[in-house]
Design a protein around this motif. Structure first.
Motif, mmCIF file in Angstrom:
data_model
loop_
_atom_site.group_PDB
_atom_site.id
_atom_site.type_symbol
_atom_site.label_atom_id
_atom_site.label_comp_id
_atom_site.label_asym_id
_atom_site.label_seq_id
_atom_site.Cartn_x
_atom_site.Cartn_y
_atom_site.Cartn_z
ATOM 1 N N CYS A 188 0.817 -1.221 0.000
ATOM 2 C CA CYS A 188 0.000 0.000 0.000
ATOM 3 C C CYS A 188 0.848 1.267 0.000
ATOM 4 O O CYS A 188 0.316 2.372 -0.170
ATOM 5 N N CYS A 192 -0.047 4.488 2.504
ATOM 6 C CA CYS A 192 -0.248 4.115 3.906
ATOM 7 C C CYS A 192 0.969 4.414 4.770
ATOM 8 O O CYS A 192 0.935 4.235 5.996
ATOM 9 N N THR A 235 -13.069 -1.188 3.562
ATOM 10 C CA THR A 235 -11.865 -0.637 2.929
ATOM 11 C C THR A 235 -10.581 -1.276 3.434
ATOM 12 O O THR A 235 -9.581 -1.308 2.715
ATOM 13 N N THR A 237 -8.309 -0.194 5.492
ATOM 14 C CA THR A 237 -7.264 0.823 5.296
ATOM 15 C C THR A 237 -6.057 0.542 6.184
ATOM 16 O O THR A 237 -6.185 0.364 7.401
ATOM 17 N N THR A 239 -2.605 1.599 8.034
ATOM 18 C CA THR A 239 -1.837 2.736 8.557
ATOM 19 C C THR A 239 -0.535 2.202 9.126
ATOM 20 O O THR A 239 -0.545 1.387 10.055
#
Length: 588
Positions: A188, A192, A235, A237, A239
């Protein structure tokens, strides 16, 4: 003139780290309690690696065999199951026990799941193909956990990580697993974060509301000394680098409230462990953290981070939330050595019912990805033995020595132990071990005949030697292992580390039909010893109070020579006076 205060280098480093982390919203502070108090719990698992714990079940995987061992609350080890042989040699295997919440995701609570390379194995009462992790290397290692959240943020599914960065969500689907790759922590980048490579270790789903990344999957990145997160569906996502943690090995949510591993049969003073950690190399011990470490004051619902290796800044850390920011503090002292798998006692795993007799099955799901097949690589598992009778049961256990070389002039102390089942009430039972041999490419040895007498009228356990042959008398209701037989061997020439195979054979007989004997063997190295066994002070039983040796040493410990133990054979030195146990042989 003012007196100047000298600041040590370590303090300067610490203050620099605090300042840098403060800029990212992470703060170090004084932990809300005193130092943690981990204690050595069991030294009987060779190269312990993965850990899974429930209120009545504690499992530990072995690094260099396919054995999954069961440890009771007194630290005594027995073989729980053996995985299929894979061609990759020593390999990290991590485990999780399905909690009650997983039932909604099609799992059977209490089933045990083990990751090895790109495969997930299942140990349960039903024949169930399980999962292959496409995209993970077969020789890599994978972390595993379950979503315990009350709202099922990730569907109460199993979460598995691959060391290369892949994160998988596995739905049980009533024994027809559905595997979904939901994220990769590194591909990512840069969206990210900046990291494009690393080594992902143990995951956890943290509680909703636990700071800015509550309700997300947290994963440890050992290579980059970081903690990363994967957000909720749809999603997922990523981090990167929400926290820094040196040599990050695992993320663990403290149950709220925590509970203990307290099955039936605990000796007085045992059964208070709430968190268990495997140290794989230095002393090869399973360590136990008591319940009080997490309840005085209460810290349930927060997060523990562990470090694999013990560099300058490596630690076991407590993560809390204050003012919307994460606060890290030392939960040390850190256990020395290579800290691998760990587990809180999972309060959400139901206890076994008395009538349940689980069996073990292991099958990876067949997919288009070729799966590994067994090779002739030897593993330290028990050699099957023929059924025996009271007149004699030939038996043999093959295992191996660890990687520590043994120098000429040192001594190897070989010991075997037993557990007897089916002992009749109010009757003396005598067990004999004859025709013994210990063989390898480095030696062929012949221990003397041995006798164990289970006597209901005995008040204390004792061991006596006549001509090098032991007779051990114990009360019939004794807990734990009983010393069986032994041999002291003065090493005439250097023995390289990793000697394999090493086989102990003999014939076990009983004067009472219906009695079953489970036995194991171990070996430790001493720099000074005696060939006069009457001078050794051999402890006859594991039990802390049933003999003159009122301690937690293993049966077979030479109490008068403990100060001379070192690493080698099947021991790591330190407090491991007998070495780690082999697999278990059974007669009849």
């Amino acid at each position: 003139m003012k007196k100047r205060t000298k600041i040590s280098l370590r303090t300067k480093i610490y203050l620099t780290i605090v300042a840098l982390l403060a800029l990212t919203g992470v703060f170090y502070a004084q932990c809300p309690h005193g130092p943690s108090t981990p204690g050595a719990f069991s030294g009987a698992v060779p190269f312990p690696t993965g850990v899974a714990a429930a209120p009545d079940l504690l499992l530990v995987s072995e690094y260099c065999s396919q054995n999954i061992d069961k440890v009771d609350c007194n630290g005594v080890v027995s073989l729980f199951a053996t995985l299929p042989v894979l061609p990759n040699g020593c390999q990290e295997k991590y485990m999780a026990i399905a909690p009650s919440q997983s039932m909604v995701a099609g799992f059977t609570p209490r089933d045990v799941f083990v990751t090895e390379g790109n495969q997930v194995f299942q140990i349960g009462g039903i024949f169930t193909p399980f999962a292959v992790l496409n995209g993970c290397p077969s020789a890599g290692h994978s972390g595993i956990t379950f979503d315990h959240t009350a709202t099922g943020i990730f569907g109460n599914d199993m979460i598995v990580t691959c060391q290369g960065g892949n994160v998988y969500r596995i739905h049980g689907n009533n024994n027809g697993a559905t595997v979904s790759a939901i994220a990769n922590v590194f591909t990512c980048a840069p969206a990210c974060g900046p990291l494009t490579d690393g080594e992902i270790e143990g995951p956890a789903v943290v509680p909703p509301g636990f700071g800015p990344h509550g309700g997300e999957i947290w994963v440890a990145d050992e290579h980059n000394n970081r903690i990363h997160t994967i957000g909720p569906p749809p999603t997922y996502t990523v981090t990167q680098s929400i926290l820094s943690h040196d040599s990050a090995e695992g993320v663990f949510v403290i149950p709220n409230p925590p509970c203990t591993f307290t099955p039936m049969g605990c000796l007085p003073g045992n059964g208070n462990g709430a968190f268990f950690l495997a140290e794989q190399q230095l002393l090869q011990l399973v360590w136990q953290y008591p319940l009080s470490d997490f309840t005085i004051p209460p810290i349930g619902g927060n997060v523990i981070l562990t470090s694999e290796s013990g560099g300058l800044l490596a630690d076991t850390s407590l993560v809390t939330v204050s003012g919307g920011a994460y606060v890290q503090c030392s939960f040390g002292p850190r256990v020395p050595g290579n800290n691998e798998g760990a587990s809180f006692v999972d309060c959400d795993v139901p206890t076994a019912t008395p009538t349940t007799t689980p069996t073990a099955t292991f099958t990876p799901t067949a997919t288009s990805t070729p799966t590994s097949t067994p090779t002739s690589t030897p593993t330290p598992t028990p050699t099957p033995t023929p059924s025996g009778t009271p007149s004699g049961c030939p038996t043999s256990i093959t295992s191996n020595f660890n990687g520590t070389p043994i120098k000429a002039g040192n001594y190897i102390w070989f010991t075997s132990v037993l557990k007897a089942h089916g002992l009749p009430a109010n009757q003396v039972v005598t067990i004999h071990f004859t025709n013994q041999s210990i063989t390898s490419s480095a030696f062929t040895l012949s221990p003397g005949d041995a006798t164990v007498i289970f006597d209901p009228s005995a008040t204390m356990a004792t061991t006596t030697f006549v001509g090098g042959m032991p007779t051990t008398t114990v009360p019939s209701g004794i807990n734990g292992n009983t010393f069986f037989s032994a041999l002291s061997y003065l090493v005439p020439a250097n023995i390289p580390g990793g000697l394999n195979p090493v086989t102990w054979s003999g014939t076990i007989s009983s004067d009472t039909p219906g009695v079953t004997i489970n036995w194991q063997w171990a070996a430790a190295v001493y720099t000074s010893f005696s060939s006069d066994y009457t001078l050794l002070g051999v402890k006859p039983v594991d039990d802390k109070t049933a003999s003159q040796y009122q301690n937690s040493d293993h049966a077979g410990t030479p109490e008068n020579f403990k100060q001379f133990v070192i690493g080698g054979a099947r021991g790591g030195g330190g407090a491991n006076y007998t070495g780690s146990y082999s697999g278990t042989g059974k007669c009849p």
